[in-house]
Design a protein around this motif. Structure first.
Motif, PDB file in Angstrom:
ATOM      1  N   ALA A 130       0.960  -1.334   0.199  1.00 55.89           N
ATOM      2  CA  ALA A 130      -0.082   0.015  -0.133  1.00 55.89           C
ATOM      3  C   ALA A 130       0.907   1.304   0.017  1.00 55.89           C
ATOM      4  N   TRP A 131       0.666   2.114  -1.072  1.00 52.18           N
ATOM      5  CA  TRP A 131       1.259   3.394  -0.976  1.00 52.18           C
ATOM      6  C   TRP A 131       0.228   4.545  -0.535  1.00 52.18           C
ATOM      7  N   MET A 132       0.643   5.197   0.803  1.00 52.63           N
ATOM      8  CA  MET A 132      -0.448   6.077   1.262  1.00 52.63           C
ATOM      9  C   MET A 132       0.160   7.481   1.337  1.00 52.63           C
ATOM     10  N   VAL A 133      -0.812   8.255   1.193  1.00 53.72           N
ATOM     11  CA  VAL A 133      -0.605   9.819   1.251  1.00 53.72           C
ATOM     12  C   VAL A 133      -1.361   9.999   2.651  1.00 53.72           C
ATOM     13  N   MET A 134      -0.788  10.437   3.579  1.00 48.06           N
ATOM     14  CA  MET A 134      -1.529  10.501   4.935  1.00 48.06           C
ATOM     15  C   MET A 134      -1.518  11.829   5.498  1.00 48.06           C
ATOM     16  N   ASP A 135      -2.535  12.397   6.220  1.00 50.06           N
ATOM     17  CA  ASP A 135      -2.713  13.456   6.765  1.00 50.06           C
ATOM     18  C   ASP A 135      -2.616  13.009   8.198  1.00 50.06           C
ATOM     19  N   GLY A 136      -1.150  12.938   8.416  1.00 48.90           N
ATOM     20  CA  GLY A 136      -0.602  12.542   9.859  1.00 48.90           C
ATOM     21  C   GLY A 136       0.389  11.338   9.523  1.00 48.90           C
TER      22      GLY A 136
END
Ligand code: MLC
Ligand code: AMP
Length: 495
Positions: A442-448
């Protein structure tokens, strides 16, 4: 469309030992076997540690059919069947086919969310499952070993070739899982072709360690054993030591597996596995290196073949002749295959499904009319080329990850991960792995903060089957997109 490449694939006809048998439905072939060789061993049960003869199994299917009739399940009705390997579960499956009931196999490891989709789509009239509690609300949810009944079913071994027999759920080239409707003729064509091609006889004994709810373990392993008059040692799961032990104790001649199983057999080098007549691999690509090492360890050249839920088996390396590493061989008897100018593999023949269950748009998209007026071609979504008459699979046009022989669709995992707190965007890819073929990443763009792999596993536990859960979790600032705004998964690395 150019249809010439069909000729450039070799033909199986020169590799068969004799003519193909006359077409008959599998229930009729099996019934004949039970009558002609009643005492021949059929299944070795891991639960009871006993051999079941054809006669005993035949009787068990009759009683299971009576129980299905008690539940009100009749010809043409759909039965959801979600069981791990046992003779009793197989008896229910065979009872359904013999009664003209349409079986919908479902992985017992599916989460509630995954099961609900299939139930809503297939609308089964009854369920036979390892864990019937999960199907509360559906009429007739029963455990895998139905109470025996003496009731006589309305029809017995009477289904015709055109009648639907099985609905296998798969995502096809796109979208949510769809049911591939396979008729009795489809099952018989695929099984009879394979039995002839692999010279499967009553003398053979298979070590069967595959799940019984997918094409490989079900249509190749179980149907092939029943159709050829052979026997199988059922194992409740895959364990390299148990495979070696089963081969030694029971004098097995055949093993079928996905590449991950061969990887583990090579790593474990179990003793006494030198009696194999045939070791076949499929469901996922096998690297040339694994092919070489597994052939050496098992003492027989691995035979790789290529199939899918919608078509069952398409191509196979020859039984007699060169079994080429990195190739899936050539079209099985009665199968036609070609690579179209875009590189997609197309197939047609009596093994190809009738269509997707209640999905006219998907059917329109998946079948391509033939320019010369012949039968339509089924689009596999796999990419390939022909090398010296052998088919080589090069990749996939469909967005599919194959982990340990199980298919994972990135969009399904992405939809689940998008509901994780703090996720802005997410893309899922397969990272190459020697053991699994690919591991879900999983490639994730996170707010945190980026969640750990354990946190993701915990979150997915009630939403996705275990094999779909991402094993690797990576942070990215943004996802690569093309001019149309579509995520370009190939730019994320790993593929
Ligand atoms: C199990 N796990 C997997 C996995 N299988 N993870 C990724 N990919 C897989 N394939 C996870 C479980 O969720 C669990 O995680 C942990 O690994 C241990 O579970 P297990 O059940 O003990 O795993 P194991 O027995 O080692 O399973 C590996 C395997 C199995 C290779 C035996 O995956 C398998 O039977 N594969 C065959 C699939 C198959 O039949 N495909 C055919 C499709 S038909 P956790 O986190 O819960 O602990 C088809 C057509 C054709 O494609 O051509 O044949
Ligand atoms: P399924 O829809 O689960 O039946 O999976 C079918 C898909 O598995 C095919 O479309 C291929 O992508 C893949 N597959 C099956 N056998 C092989 C093989 N021998 N080599 C490469 N891919 C394979």
């Amino acid at each position: 469309m150019d249809t010439a490449p069909a000729q450039s694939l070799r033909s199986w006809s020169g590799h068969l030992a004799g003519p193909l048998p006359e077409r008959a439905t599998l229930p009729r072939i099996w019934s004949k076997r039970f009558t002609e060789a009643p005492r021949a061993p059929l299944w070795w049960s891991p639960q009871s540690g006993q051999w079941w003869s054809g006669e005993r199994f035949d009787e068990a299917t009759r009683r299971a059919a009576g129980s299905l009739a008690d539940l009100g399940v009749g010809p043409g009705d759909r039965l959801l069947w979600s069981c791990s390997s046992s003779v009793e579960a197989i008896a229910v499956h065979v009872a359904a086919l013999r009664s003209g009931v349409v079986v919908v196999p479902v992985n017992p490891g599916y989460s509630g969310r995954e099961v609900r989709h299939i139930v809503d789509d297939a609308r089964p009239v009854a369920v036979v499952a390892d864990d019937p509690e999960r199907f509360v609300g559906l009429p007739g949810a029963r455990p895998g070993n139905l109470p025996p009944s003496d009731r006589v079913p309305a029809r017995w071994d009477e289904a015709t070739g055109e009648d639907p027999a099985l609905i296998g759920y798969t995502s096809g080239t796109t979208g949510a899982p769809k049911g591939a409707v396979l008729t009795h003729d489809n099952l018989a064509a695929a099984t009879q072709g394979l039995v002839a091609a692999w010279r499967w006889t009553a003398e053979d004994r298979l070590v069967h360690a595959l799940p019984i709810f997918h094409a490989h373990g079900l249509c190749v392993g179980l149907y092939g054993t029943l159709t050829s008059g052979a026997s199988a040692v059922l194992l409740p799961g895959f364990d390299p030591t148990a495979v070696g032990e089963a081969a030694r104790v029971h004098g097995a001649t055949m093993f079928f597996g996905v590449p991950t199983m061969y990887h583990r057999l090579v790593a474990d080098r179990p003793s006494s596995v030198h009696s194999w007549r045939l070791c076949a691999s499929g469901s996922a690509p096998m690297s040339a290196e694994l092919h070489r090492r597994a052939s050496e360890v098992l003492g027989t050249q691995i035979l790789e073949r290529y199939g899918m839920t919608e078509t069952l088996m398409n191509t196979s390396n020859p039984y007699v002749g060169e079994r080429r590493a990195g190739s899936v061989g050539f079209p099985l008897p009665e199968v036609e295959a070609m690579v179209d100018p875009s590189g997609e593999i197309l197939v047609r023949g009596p093994h190809v499904m009738a269509g997707y269950w209640q999905r006219p748009a998907a059917n329109e998209e998946s079948f391509r009319p033939d320019d010369t007026g012949g039968p339509a071609w089924f689009r596999t979504g796999d990419l390939g080329h022909v090398d010296d008459g052998y088919l080589v699979i090069q990749g996939r046009a469909k967005e599919l990850i194959i982990s340990g022989g199980y298919n994972v669709y990135p969009a399904e995992v992405e939809d689940v991960l998008m509901t994780y707190p703090g996720v802005v965007e997410v893309a899922v890819t397969g990272t190459p792995s020697d053991e699994w073929g690919e591991v879900v990443t999983a490639w994730m763009v996170m707010d945190g903060d980026l969640p750990t792999a354990d946190q993701i596993a915990g979150f997915c536990a009630s939403r996705l089957a275990g094999y779909k859960r991402p094993r690797l979790v990576r942070a990215v600032d943004a996802l690569p997109r093309n001019a149309l705004g579509k995520i370009v998964r190939s730019e994320l690395g790993g593929r």
